[in-house]
Enzyme design. Structure first.
Site, PDB file in Angstrom:
ATOM      1  N   GLY A  87       0.831  -1.162   0.094  1.00  0.00           N
ATOM      2  CA  GLY A  87       0.004  -0.234  -0.190  1.00  0.00           C
ATOM      3  C   GLY A  87       0.931   1.271   0.007  1.00  0.00           C
ATOM      4  N   ASN A  88       0.306   2.423   0.237  1.00  0.00           N
ATOM      5  CA  ASN A  88       1.114   3.658   0.267  1.00  0.00           C
ATOM      6  C   ASN A  88       0.581   4.639   1.456  1.00  0.00           C
ATOM      7  OD1 ASN A  88      -1.033   5.511  -0.867  1.00  0.00           O
ATOM      8  ND2 ASN A  88      -0.926   4.118  -2.480  1.00  0.00           N
ATOM      9  N   ARG A  89       1.008   5.733   1.689  1.00  0.00           N
ATOM     10  CA  ARG A  89       0.620   6.400   2.935  1.00  0.00           C
ATOM     11  C   ARG A  89      -0.807   7.404   2.784  1.00  0.00           C
ATOM     12  NH1 ARG A  89       3.711  10.228   4.699  1.00  0.00           N
ATOM     13  NH2 ARG A  89       5.522   9.972   2.845  1.00  0.00           N
TER      14      ARG A  89
END
Ligand code: CTP
Length: 278
Positions: A87-89
């Site tokens: 995923g990412n932030r």
């Protein structure tokens, strides 16, 4: 309310919570209070409250009334197994602010929500799109919208295989093969209809490379690229503020650091300009 009640930490903490949930405050105003003291705590004037309610509900001919606006927000998560993902932030704050502002301006809004860390605004359609494939499907189903804003951080790669169970730990390395995902914005750009406004975001590190943004404008056939620097801690991913450069065929417009709600309003002003050009 008395100024001391308003300023009390308990009141302020409750106010912060409400604002974080998307509640908008009108007032309180400063002036004479019930006990004859002067300070912050007066109810805002009824005309001011009525005007704000009207603006929020899109009454009085909101600038985007009758327009269908699709906004993607958040960050996709690509499953590795039953519990793990890549995923990412991205928190979704920027996209949620855009959706809320478009609704305020009277648009019929759909939010493609990829794992939001903030609540979706009321009064809009919310479609959960946890993965890039979900987001692609939902976006293509709505490809005829008047405005599509791709604010989500969509994974460019996904694991080739996602195990149905949780991979047990065995001390051995876990080699992953990643496959490219479909470029949703690119696909939308390739089949866009006349008069539609397409907006992309560009997440770049270490200062804006506007040449690249301009190339993206052409390559993806979009009308506006919102350029933000994700290498900084104070703006961009997962924080309340952003600082962007708007890149369109008309040139560049630098927008200094501001809350994402303010940035959303500026982006939509630009969208309205592009819509009016047809
Ligand atoms: N996007 C998309 N589908 C993807 C990846 C990105 O629609 N699979 C959209 C994003 O929502 C965003 C824009 O494309 O609006 C970002 O474009 P991209 O080319 O991925 O740019 P960056 O990630 O900024 O740059 P890079 O080319 O380095 O990946």
């Amino acid at each position: 309310m008395n100024a001391r009640m308003w300023e009390h930490p308990a009141t302020q903490a409750n106010v912060d919570l409400l604002v974080a949930r998307g509640v908008e405050l009108v007032g309180p105003a400063a002036g004479e209070l019930a006990e004859g003291e002067i300070g912050v705590g007066r109810m805002a004037e009824p005309e001011e409250i009525a005007a704000r309610v009207e603006a929020i509900l899109g009454a009085g001919g909101g600038a985007l009334r009758g327009r269908r606006v699709v906004v993607s927000a958040g960050g996709t998560r690509e499953p590795l197994d039953a519990v793990r993902y890549l995923g990412n932030r991205s928190s979704g704050r920027m996209g949620v602010a855009l959706a809320r502002e478009a609704r305020r301006r009277g648009a019929e809004v759909t939010l493609l929500a990829a794992n939001l860390a903030v609540p979706a605004p009321p009064g809009i359609e919310v479609v959960e799109t946890p993965t890039a494939a979900d987001l692609e499907r939902a976006a293509l189903e709505r490809a005829g919208a008047d405005v599509i804003v791709m604010a989500a951080a969509v994974a460019d790669y996904r694991p080739a295989e996602a195990r149905a169970d949780k991979r047990p730990k065995d001390g051995a390395p876990w080699m992953l093969e990643l496959l490219p995902t479909a470029d949703v914005l690119g696909t939308l750009g390739a089949s866009r209809r006349e008069g539609q406004v397409l907006v992309g975001f560009a997440a770049e590190g270490a200062g804006p490379d506007l040449e690249r943004a301009r190339r993206k404008l052409l390559a993806k056939s979009v009308d506006l690229v919102v350029f933000n620097d994700v290498s900084r801690d104070d703006v961009g991913f997962d924080v309340p503020d952003n600082e962007v450069v708007l890149v369109s065929a008309a040139g560049e417009k630098e927008v200094p650091k501001a809350p994402k709600e303010r940035i959303a309003a500026i982006v939509l002003d630009e969208v309205q300009r592009l819509l009016s050009e047809g």
